[in-house]
Design an enzyme around this catalytic site. Structure first.
Site, short mmCIF file in Angstrom:
data_model
loop_
_atom_site.label_atom_id
_atom_site.label_comp_id
_atom_site.label_asym_id
_atom_site.label_seq_id
_atom_site.Cartn_x
_atom_site.Cartn_y
_atom_site.Cartn_z
N SER A 299 32.46 57.71 24.58
CA SER A 299 33.42 56.94 26.16
C SER A 299 31.19 56.46 25.94
CB SER A 299 33.72 57.65 26.87
OG SER A 299 33.57 57.54 28.49
N LYS B 107 35.19 53.41 23.65
CA LYS B 107 35.65 53.44 25.30
C LYS B 107 34.42 52.66 26.35
CE LYS B 107 36.71 56.80 29.12
NZ LYS B 107 37.70 58.12 29.27
N LYS C 5 32.86 52.53 30.19
CA LYS C 5 32.95 52.75 31.88
C LYS C 5 33.32 51.67 32.77
CE LYS C 5 33.57 57.29 31.85
NZ LYS C 5 34.68 57.65 33.07
N ASP D 62 37.91 51.98 31.29
CA ASP D 62 38.34 53.26 32.07
C ASP D 62 37.19 53.10 33.65
OD1 ASP D 62 38.53 55.81 33.31
OD2 ASP D 62 37.96 57.14 32.80
N GLU E 57 42.51 53.09 31.81
CA GLU E 57 43.05 54.20 32.32
C GLU E 57 42.24 54.16 33.12
OE1 GLU E 57 40.09 56.52 30.11
OE2 GLU E 57 39.96 58.47 30.85
N ASP F 214 44.77 59.54 33.86
CA ASP F 214 43.74 60.02 33.83
C ASP F 214 43.42 61.39 35.29
OD1 ASP F 214 41.17 62.31 33.75
OD2 ASP F 214 39.93 60.85 32.58
N LYS G 94 43.21 66.48 30.26
CA LYS G 94 41.82 67.57 30.34
C LYS G 94 42.77 68.87 30.22
CE LYS G 94 39.24 63.43 31.48
NZ LYS G 94 38.55 63.07 32.58
N GLY H 48 37.50 64.30 28.03
CA GLY H 48 36.33 65.35 28.05
C GLY H 48 35.50 65.20 29.65
#
Ligand code: SMG
Ligand code: MG
Length: 369
Positions: A135, A161, A163, A188, A213, A238, A262, A290
């Site tokens: 990520s 991934k 952000k 995400d 996400e 998430d 998670k 994570g």
């Protein structure tokens, strides 16, 4: 079985580099490390809380207080016959799931160590390796982002991934696709968008993403169901899946294609497993998220990710992606096929470096039955 002693430590452990999301950043871990002892056996857990209520409502101060004043004493007073008992003991306490999970993980680890089995085996894991990715946080510009991704791909990671946030979404995604047309890629937004941004989010559809996400609010399921009908990219939840009931609501409302699990967001492994099983029965793939855990939480995550319905690469990178030196002596390293190996020794497999843990501990308490 009675837990005889609980030890809580807050640590301050710097990251190799800043991790920035749509709404906050972290320069290091402020996690609470939990140790439980019973019958001469030790179990370890971690609440990966931080200095502010940005990802969810918890901070290291709230988790510390909940563990010290309520959850720790409840655990010490209980007679525990199975690790699944812990979430039932804690059910009276509303929310505060990261605080609960640190203690719950430690009890799972304790039971696995008492039974001389690996945590993965105790949880019902079926894989010996789990597929993982990285990520990548928000960077100052696109060249810096591409350089960072280049480095991770050179290390052998096979899924990235990024952000995203308004003003940092379409362009970085397009730039990555331009350079790596076939890379497994996902985004995400950490709850920064609104349903009124649906058309904008649909612009990401052309980039063949694995998933988008949690674009909408941290506690939303309803608007995500509406958004799912507008965008083509598989929608993943998430933040808003905090319990098995929330997962059921999302599935019944058709609010997502995929769920990020998670255990720390969900209050522990027992409920995370329930979500895994429910999603599997509904044909919804899950993958493991994570929270930039230390080696203690990371080993627990790897054990859970070895269950069969974890079918997309997880946000569980090797320890050196996060820390120059971790608080375990046996960090995970990336296999050439982009996986981490599931520990086969007893318990979670994390071997705690107690001397270094002492060095990075900034606060410590013990509680006894
Ligand atoms: O552990 O590699 C990791 C980070 C994964 O992006 C990651 N987590 O929303 O999924 C998420 C974020 C939350 C991080 S908050 C510190
Ligand atoms: Mg997320």
């Amino acid at each position: 079985m009675k837990i005889e002693r609980i030890e809580l430590r807050r640590i301050a452990l710097p990251y190799v580099s800043r991790f920035e999301t749509s709404g906050w950043y972290h320069d290091g871990s402020d996690a609470i490390i939990v140790r439980v002892d019973a019958d001469g056996v030790t179990g370890w857990g971690e609440s990966p809380v931080s200095d502010g209520p940005w990802y969810n409502e918890e901070t290291y101060e709230t988790a510390w207080m909940m563990q010290k004043k309520f959850l720790g004493p409840m655990l010490l007073a209980a007679d525990i016959t199975a690790p699944e008992d812990v979430s039932k003991i804690f059910a009276r306490v509303r929310a505060n799931r990261m605080a609960k999970s640190g203690l719950e993980f430690a009890v799972w680890d304790l039971f696995a160590r008492m039974q001389n089995v690996s945590l993965a085996k105790l949880l019902g894991g079926t894989r010996d390796r789990v597929q993982v990715g990285v990520s990548v946080g928000i960077k100052k510009d696109i060249p810096t982002l591409l350089e960072s991704i280049d480095g991770y791909l050179a290390e052998g990671y096979k899924r990235i991934k990024i952000k995203i946030k308004p003003g940092w979404d379409i362009e970085p995604t397009a730039a990555i696709r331009d350079r790596w047309p076939d890379l497994m890629l996902q985004v995400d937004g950490n709850s920064i968008y609104h349903l009124s941004d649906a058309d904008h989010l649909a612009e990401l559809d052309e980039f063949n993403l694995l998933l988008n996400e949690q674009p909408l609010d941290h506690d939303d399921i309803f608007d995500h169901a509406k958004l799912k009908k507008i965008i083509q990219t598989p929608l993943c939840l998430d933040e808003s899946i905090v319990s098995p009931d929330h997962a059921r609501w999302a599935i019944e409302l058709d609010a997502c294609d995929i769920i990020n699990i998670k255990p720390t967001r969900i209050g522990g492994l027992a409920d995370a497993k329930k979500i895994h099983d429910m999603a599997q029965a509904a044909g919804i793939p899950v993958w493991h998220g994570g929270m930039l855990e230390t080696g203690i939480g990371r080993a627990i995550n790897v054990a859970l990710a070895s269950l069969p319905n974890f079918s997309l690469p997880s946000d569980i990178s090797a320890n050196n992606r996060y820390f120059h030196r971790d608080i375990v002596t046996n960090p995970f390293t990336l296999n050439a096929d982009g996986t981490l190996s599931v520990p086969t020794g007893i318990g979670s497999g994390a071997e705690v470096d107690e001397a270094f843990l002492d060095e990075v501990t900034v606060d410590k308490i013990e509680m006894r039955a």
